[in-house]
Structure formats: structure tokens, C-alpha cells
Design an enzyme around this catalytic site. Structure first.
Site, mmCIF file in Angstrom:
data_model
loop_
_atom_site.group_PDB
_atom_site.id
_atom_site.type_symbol
_atom_site.label_atom_id
_atom_site.label_comp_id
_atom_site.label_asym_id
_atom_site.label_seq_id
_atom_site.Cartn_x
_atom_site.Cartn_y
_atom_site.Cartn_z
ATOM 1 N N ASP A 38 12.252 6.470 24.824
ATOM 2 C CA ASP A 38 10.781 6.327 24.970
ATOM 3 C C ASP A 38 10.523 5.591 26.282
ATOM 4 O OD1 ASP A 38 11.223 4.326 23.347
ATOM 5 O OD2 ASP A 38 9.493 4.253 22.234
ATOM 6 N N GLU A 60 25.510 6.307 24.630
ATOM 7 C CA GLU A 60 25.381 5.464 25.771
ATOM 8 C C GLU A 60 26.936 4.799 26.258
ATOM 9 O OE1 GLU A 60 21.238 5.394 23.932
ATOM 10 O OE2 GLU A 60 23.120 5.089 23.222
ATOM 11 N N HIS A 123 9.339 -2.077 19.092
ATOM 12 C CA HIS A 123 10.604 -1.739 18.635
ATOM 13 C C HIS A 123 11.442 -1.721 19.843
ATOM 14 C CE1 HIS A 123 8.926 1.736 20.900
ATOM 15 N NE2 HIS A 123 9.821 2.280 21.192
ATOM 16 N N HIS A 124 12.860 -1.629 19.361
ATOM 17 C CA HIS A 124 14.025 -1.959 20.378
ATOM 18 C C HIS A 124 13.850 -3.635 20.970
ATOM 19 C CE1 HIS A 124 14.377 2.101 19.678
ATOM 20 N NE2 HIS A 124 14.068 2.491 21.035
ATOM 21 N N GLY A 422 40.711 -2.285 29.942
ATOM 22 C CA GLY A 422 41.536 -1.757 28.755
ATOM 23 C C GLY A 422 40.636 -1.474 27.522
ATOM 24 N N ASP A 453 46.208 9.806 20.432
ATOM 25 C CA ASP A 453 45.292 10.487 19.271
ATOM 26 C C ASP A 453 44.318 9.394 19.049
ATOM 27 O OD1 ASP A 453 47.411 8.913 18.494
ATOM 28 O OD2 ASP A 453 47.922 10.536 16.731
ATOM 29 N N ASN A 480 50.688 10.956 18.172
ATOM 30 C CA ASN A 480 51.927 10.047 17.603
ATOM 31 C C ASN A 480 51.286 9.181 16.571
ATOM 32 O OD1 ASN A 480 50.423 8.464 19.306
ATOM 33 N ND2 ASN A 480 52.020 7.918 20.618
ATOM 34 N N GLY A 482 48.766 7.186 15.647
ATOM 35 C CA GLY A 482 47.963 5.988 15.714
ATOM 36 C C GLY A 482 48.097 5.457 17.184
ATOM 37 N N GLU A 486 49.002 -1.081 20.120
ATOM 38 C CA GLU A 486 48.821 -2.121 19.217
ATOM 39 C C GLU A 486 50.171 -2.197 18.247
ATOM 40 O OE1 GLU A 486 46.395 -3.447 20.220
ATOM 41 O OE2 GLU A 486 44.699 -2.033 20.491
#
Length: 575
Positions: A38, A60, A123-124, A422, A453, A480, A482, A486
């Protein structure tokens, strides 16, 4: 109706929003990313009036990722969000653009100056009457912050912010209050384009640096050129290519610099990333007695965990705002002017290179095994043969960012990665922005996305935007099971690195795509992939394609394994 005496002296009165969006069009932007809220709705009405296209995104964060990709492909981009809730959702994407030197104009629609002055409980907001808190946050990831509160200053603020965004190749933050959107300002300024030329170096200082560089270069026995990300971001590719063509010295790129150099050049040697490099590449770069380093960004993932073995004593660094020759630094002497004079004045008869660039190791035959399993070692050299001139190749943080080192790029292929920031999931939004930029430029080029994935699940909604705007994108989704990057750093079998299996090829249908708008493939073997990559319709497809590509759960590119090992060591350091 009352007459506003503040506008009586204007030669060509125009609303603030019209002025702002006209300037965006002038500097080359054709599409604006973002979401409505708004506090920005009235401003959005002016976008089509400036001949701009409203892209709209699903959220966003994705919009910020898309603006990042758009800027990398076209040169600069614009993002519009609403105050507080919208801009904070976008902040991660804008921070990535700041980190990686990408020029994004972030426009935030905010409450009126009256509401701000009265500290209204709107608001916001945080409910504390502070309407500058989010702008203060945003200023940490912007090279300029413009609060458009005073009509007498707004036109100058806009012009200055856009110039700063372009010159420094980093985001700017423009705060647009609702009661300023339609305020009249001087439109006559629009008759004079914003000066986007780079500030020239002081001639004597520049000449001195060039002379010093030439002295070391002409005396070197084994000089090499190393090109990194900021050569791309700060628009020095023409200078880089002219230097490479004239000097004919061995030239290498970093992972973030991939695509900056014509890999078909006889002097191109490959990707240098310290211990993550191919051995022949590492040996030649690290044995050089002079490294001309152009636009370096020596982050951990760009250097395989800070594993460079080059000496500053043998290095000349060219940067966007300074140069450094061995241990002597020259502030304010920008690389573009220095490189241009260096190209003019270098005496090629005095250049010496006792070692030629090694043959780039990226042949499929060198990585083939007898099984039908699609391995990382086999896939990346093979997909390099699928690439065509002028493709735009987007790779996600993870296996793709590291695997692409082993793919050979044909001439004029643009490599788009986010290795320093990253942010997992960045590439899906970025690919949408890249493809939109290609469409806006009226070019018939392929945008090719490689994403795992796990990363895909973070930002999958942006596939909807690709469908909405009929963009030409081919997605290689690496299935693969996951978060492989990591797993390589820590927790190979940990539950937190696992993800839920989706029916990936059905996602475009869920987002409303018809069978004519998308092609879907599930590929589990080398033979199936060979057949697909050889298919003319697949190579020439104009719309969206999604390829679900099965790879082993524990497999990873060689460079990722080395980098992850070093990253784990850095994370574990106690002092």
C-alpha cells in the site's frame, strides 16, 4: 483550487514518480522487479507511463534475487518494495548484490512525510515512531541512501543516487514517501542524461602507475594474467580482452571470473583457485614471477579456502578504485584507465613467457567410467559440450558452482554465480532476472540454470514468474537428496541436510503451465542424458524446460570436496 507557489517556477513540472522511472528507462532498465504494497501502489501506476514493464515476483526475496540476475545480464536493475515488511524480506537479496558488486536500485515506498513527522502508529512499523530504522538498516548494504522528503532536492537526489549505483556497481536505497510520489519537480532536467562516465584518474598519477607496471612486466620471465569478478562487475572486460590479445600471456580466471576470458584463446589456461585448481594450472600460476591480477575478490570459496600460493611481492593488483604494485598502493587510481594505457604502451617484444598455458583438462573421455550413473566428474565436462556461444549459464551455490569449473565455455558465454554471498536458492530468482534481461534486450539467447534439489526448494515459486512472462529458461535440477555442499562441510548423514522428495517435474503444471509452455524430462543415466543433449528440439527450445537429473547422494565435484574440507577447518578454529 489552491496554487502551489513551489511549482510556479518549474519549466517542465513532472511528478516525482514519473521523473524517477523516466531516469530508470534512460539508464537502460526496461523491467522493474518487486511486489505491490500500500505504500508503493500509486508509484507503481507510473511504471508503464515510463515505458517500463512491471515483472512482479512471488515474494520480495525472490524479486531481489531476480533484480540481481537482471543487473548482471543487462548492467543495472530496479527493485520496488513496500516499507518495513517488504524491504526487510528483500534485504538478503540486496545484501548479496552489495557483497558481489551488483548495481540494483532499491526503491522503497514508505509512509508520508506527515505521518513520519507525527510519529504515527502505522502498520508495517515497529510501533515506536521511528520511520528511519529500516533505511538505516538498508544504508549498510547501499552505496547511497536517498530519502526523498523535500521536492526541491528530489531530482538531484535521484540523479546522484543512480550515478553512484552505476559508478560503484553496488545497490542504492531510495525512500519514496507516499505524499512525494505526485509532487511536481523540474522535468527539464530529463533533457540532460545522467553522466555515467567513470571519473578519470589524475593523469600524472595514472602515468606513474603505468610506468611502474611496465617496468616490472617487461622484466618478468614468466608473467601471467589472472582475471576475477570485479573485472566483470566494473565493466573492464573490453580492456581485459584487449590486453590478453596484445600481450599473448598465459591467462587464467578465478571461479568468480569464469566467462571473463575467451576460453578458446590459445593462451587460456583454465580456472585458478589455489589447491582446487587442476595441478597443471596451479603449478604455472604459482610459479609465475609476476601475476597481473585484475579485479580480485579473494573470498574463501573463490580461493578454495584461502589456498593461494602466490606472493604479493610478485603481484600487481588492478581494482576499481585503486591499484597495488607489489607492496605499494596507489589510492584513487582506477584500473580501467591504467589498463587502457598499459595496452597502448606495452612493448610486446620485451614480454617473456617461458611456459605456455596448460591444456584445459575438461575432456569427457578423461572422466568416463563404465557405469551408467551420472557422476559429477563426468557431467560437468560433458555439459560443456552442450553450451553454445552467448549462452547465459547460472549456477547455484553448491555442487553447481564448483562443478562448472570443469566445463569449457564457448566464446561469449556469460557465467553467473554467487560465490561470495552464497545464499542458497539465489540462482532460481537470478535465472528469472537473467532471462528477463535477455528478452528486454531483444536477444535470442539461452538462459541455462543448474540448481540442486535442496536449493530449488527454497525459491521454487520463481518458476511461476518464468512461466508468466514466457521466458526462455532450461533448468537442470540436480536431484541428489539434499544439501550436498552442507554434507561435505559437516553432517554427511545428518537429518538436517535431508529434504523431502518432491515431484519436481510436476511443479510447472502446478504453477499453471500447459504442456505447450513447458517440456519436462527425468534423466537417470548417461545414455538418457546423451540422447537429450543431442536432441535438436531440446537445444533450440524457446520456452521453459525442466530436467530432473539424478546423481548419487554422496557425490560431489572435486573442488567442492577440497573447499568444504578447508571450510570445516576454518569453522573449527578456536583462535
Amino acid at each position: 483550487m489552491a496554487i502551489d507557489i513551489r511549482t510556479q517556477g518549474l519549466k517542465k513540472p513532472v511528478p516525482v514518480a514519473q521523473y524517477l522511472f523516466a531516469r530508470l528507462y534512460e539508464i537502460g532498465i526496461r523491467s522493474v522487479h518487486g511486489l505491490p504494497g500500500d505504500f508503493n501502489l500509486v508509484a507503481l501506476d507510473y511504471i508503464p507511463k515510463a515505458k517500463l514493464k512491471w515483472v512482479g515476483s512471488v515474494n520480495e526475496l525472490n524479486a531481489a534475487y531476480a533484480a540481481d540476475g537482471y543487473a548482471r545480464a543487462l548492467g543495472i536493475s530496479a527493485l520496488v518494495t513496500t516499507f518495513g515488511v517488504g524491504e526487510l524480506s528483500a534485504m538478503n537479496g540486496v545484501a548479496g548484490a552489495y557483497s558481489e558488486h551488483v548495481p540494483v536500485v532499491h526503491i522503497v515506498g514508505c509512509p508520508s512525510t506527515i505521518s513520519q513527522r507525527n510519529g504515527m502508529l502505522l502498520h508495517h512499523t515497529l510501533g515506536n515512531g521511528d520511520f528511519n530504522v529500516f533505511a538505516n538498516m538498508g544504508s549498510q548494504i547501499a552505496c547511497n541512501t536517498a530519502r526523498l522528503n523535500n521536492p526541491a532536492e528530489i531530482a538531484e537526489q535521484i540523479d546522484f543516487a543512480l550515478r553512484e549505483c552505476w559508478i560503484h556497481s553496488r545497490p542504492v536505497y531510495i525512500m519514496l514517501p507516499t505524499d512525494m510520489v505526485e509532487k511536481q519537480i523540474e522535468g527539464a532536467r530529463l533533457d540532460t542524461p545522467i553522466d555515467l562516465s567513470d571519473p578519470p584518474n589524475e593523469p600524472e598519477r595514472e602515468d606513474y602507475v603505468v610506468d611502474v607496471v611496465l617496468r616490472y612486466l617487461h622484466a618478468a620471465k614468466n608473467p601471467i594474467i589472472l582475471v576475477d569478478a570485479c573485472a566483470i562487475r566494473h565493466r573492464c572486460l573490453e580492456e581485459v580482452r584487449n590486453l590478453v590479445d596484445k600481450a599473448k600471456l598465459p591467462v587464467f580466471v578465478t571461479p568468480m571470473g569464469k566467462g571473463a576470458v575467451n576460453e578458446s584463446s590459445p593462451t587460456y589456461g583454465g580456472v585458478y583457485a589455489g589447491t582446487g585448481s587442476q595441478p597443471a594450472v596451479q603449478e604455472l600460476v604459482e610459479s609465475a614471477d609476476l601475476v597481473l591480477s585484475i579485479g580480485a575478490l579473494k573470498s574463501d570459496f573463490n580461493t578454495t579456502g584461502f589456498s593461494y600460493r602466490t606472493s604479493q611481492l610478485n603481484t600487481i593488483d588492478f581494482h576499481s578504485d585503486h591499484c597495488k604494485v607489489r607492496y605499494s598502493e596507489y589510492p584513487g587510481v582506477a584500473m580501467k584507465g591504467v589498463l587502457r594505457k598499459l595496452i597502448e604502451r606495452v612493448d610486446t617484444t620485451k614480454l617473456s613467457s617461458e611456459k605456455l598455458a596448460p591444456k584445459v583438462v575438461n575432456e569427457v573421455s578423461e572422466n568416463r567410467d563404465s557405469t551408467e550413473t551420472i557422476t559429477q566428474a563426468w557431467f560437468w565436462p560433458r555439459v560443456g559440450e552442450y553450451f553454445k556461444e552467448k549462452d547465459l549459464v547460472v549456477t547455484e551455490t553448491g555442487t553447481s558452482n564448483f562443478g562448472i569449473w570443469e566445463s569449457k565455455f564457448p566464446p561469449d558465454v556469460v557465467g553467473i554465480t554467487q560465490i561470495l554471498w552464497g545464499s542458497i536458492g539465489w540462482s532460481v530468482g537470478a535465472a528469472q532476472g537473467v532471462a528477463q534481461a535477455v528478452k528486454d534486450m531483444g536477444e535470442d539467447r539461452r538462459t541455462i540454470l543448474f540448481v540442486g534439489d535442496g536449493s530449488f526448494q527454497l525459491t521454487v515459486q520463481e518458476v511461476s514468474t518464468m512461466i508468466k512472462h514466457k521466458l526462455r529458461v532450461t533448468i537442470f535440477l540436480i536431484y541428489n537428496e539434499g544439501f550436498t555442499i552442507e554434507r561435505c562441510i559437516h553432517g554427511m548423514e545428518a537429518e538436517y541436510n535431508d529434504i523431502r522428495r518432491w515431484n519436481y517435474t510436476e511443479i510447472p503444471t502446478v504453477f499453471g503451465a500447459t504442456d505447450k509452455e513447458v517440456r519436462k524430462h527425468i534423466i537417470k543415466t548417461k545414455s538418457e542424458l546423451e540422447k537429450l543433449l543431442a536432441d535438436k528440439d531440446f537445444n533450440d527450445a524457446k520456452g521453459l524446460q525442466l530436467v530432473e537429473l539424478w546423481m548419487p547422494k554422496h557425490d560431489a565435484p572435486r573442488a567442492l570436496k577440497l573447499t568444504a574440507e578447508q571450510s570445516a577447518k576454518n569453522n573449527a578454529r578456536m583462535e
